[in-house]
Design an enzyme around this catalytic site. Sequence first.
Site: not given
Length: 375
Positions: A99, A182, A327-328
Site C-alpha cells: 500500500q 491522506y 482488519g482488526r
Amino acid sequence: MSALFTPLKLGSTTISNRIGMSALTRNRSTATVPNELMLKYYVQRAKGGAGLIVSEGILITRQGTEWQQAPGIWSQAQIDGWKKITDAVHEADSKIYAQLWHLGRVSHPDAPEQIAAGVPVYGPSAIPARGGKFRFLPGQPGYVTPTQIVDPTLIVAQYKQAAINAKEAGFDGVELHGAGGYLVHQFLDSSSNQRTDKWGGSPENRARFALETLKALIEVWGPDVGLKISPAFGYNDVGMPLQDTVDTYGYLLREVENLGLSYVTLMRYLAFADVEYDGKLRATQHDVVETYSPFLTNTPIFVTSDVTPAEAEALVGSGKAAGVFIGRNWISHPDLARRMKTGKALDNALDFAGFYGTEGGDPAVGYVDYPEATY
C-alpha cells in the site's frame, strides 16, 4: 463459507480465497526500515490463510508522520527489508500488495523524517486539518498549515518510483491509498482542495491527481494495481456534502472502470474513525457499497470496515463483492482465515494498548503474541 474459499484472479495474480488482510498501521519498523519482527507478523498471517495481504501503509518519501515507526520504500535498505518479507509470505503460499502512502497535510515539520527530507509539509491547498496529536514531539502539537503543492506531477513521480521499488522488493502488486484523509483523499475532497487550477474545483479536476497517479502505477505494474477509497470517512478532517461526495467519487470510479485495475476497495462508514468538530460529526454517512458498486461492473470490488465472517460470506455469495478485507480481527487472530474455514471462534481479545506499540515497551506485545486456535 464456501463462497469465501474459492480462488479469484486479480490482475495477473490468483489468490486462494476471498479473505484479504487490510492495510493496518502497526508502527513497528526500525527507523522506517522493515525488520525481523515485521517479517514474523506477516508470515503468521500468511500461514493463517490470508488470500491477499495488503501491507501496512508504506511511506513513498520521507514525511513527518504521526507514526514514528511507519516503514518506507525510498531506500535500498527498506527495499531489502521488504524483500525478506515478501519472499517469506510467498513461501507461506500467500500474496502481498504494497500500500503506497503519502500523508500530505497531516505531517509535521518538526518530525525527524520531515526535517531530514528538507521540504515543507505539502497539501493540495494551504488549508490545515483540524485535530491530530504528534505524541513524540514536545507539547504534542497538532497539524500545521501546509504549503500548497505547486506541481502535483512531481508527487505523482514519487508514487511511480515507489511502485518501481515495490517491484524490486518482490510484492505482487500495489494499492494506492486513496482513503483516510491522506494526500489522495485530500485532493478528492472539496474541503481540503480549493485550488483554482486544473487540479481543483470540479469533481473532474479534484479526481485528476488520483487518476494520474493510478496511470503512473499502471505503467510499472500493468493490471496489478488496486485502489482503496473511503467516501464516508471524516478522519483527518475530510468530508463533503452528500451530493458533492457522490458526484466526485462517481466520476472517479467511472474513470477507474476504464483503467483495468485489479480491484477497488470500498471502506464503509466507521463510527470509531469519525470525529466531531464544532458539535457535529465530520463524516458524510451513506451506504458506500450500494452507492458506488454500480459504477464498477467489470472491476472486482472488495468491501472492508467491520466485516464479520457471516457478512463476508453473504457479500461474496450474493455477488455484491468479489472479496472482503478484514482488519482488526486479523490483528488478534493470526490464523483468521483458518478459523473461519473450520468454524473456530474468534475469541482473542484485541490488545488496544499494544495496537501501535508502547513507548519503551516490548514491540512484540500486541503484535505477534496472539495465540492460534487448536486444530
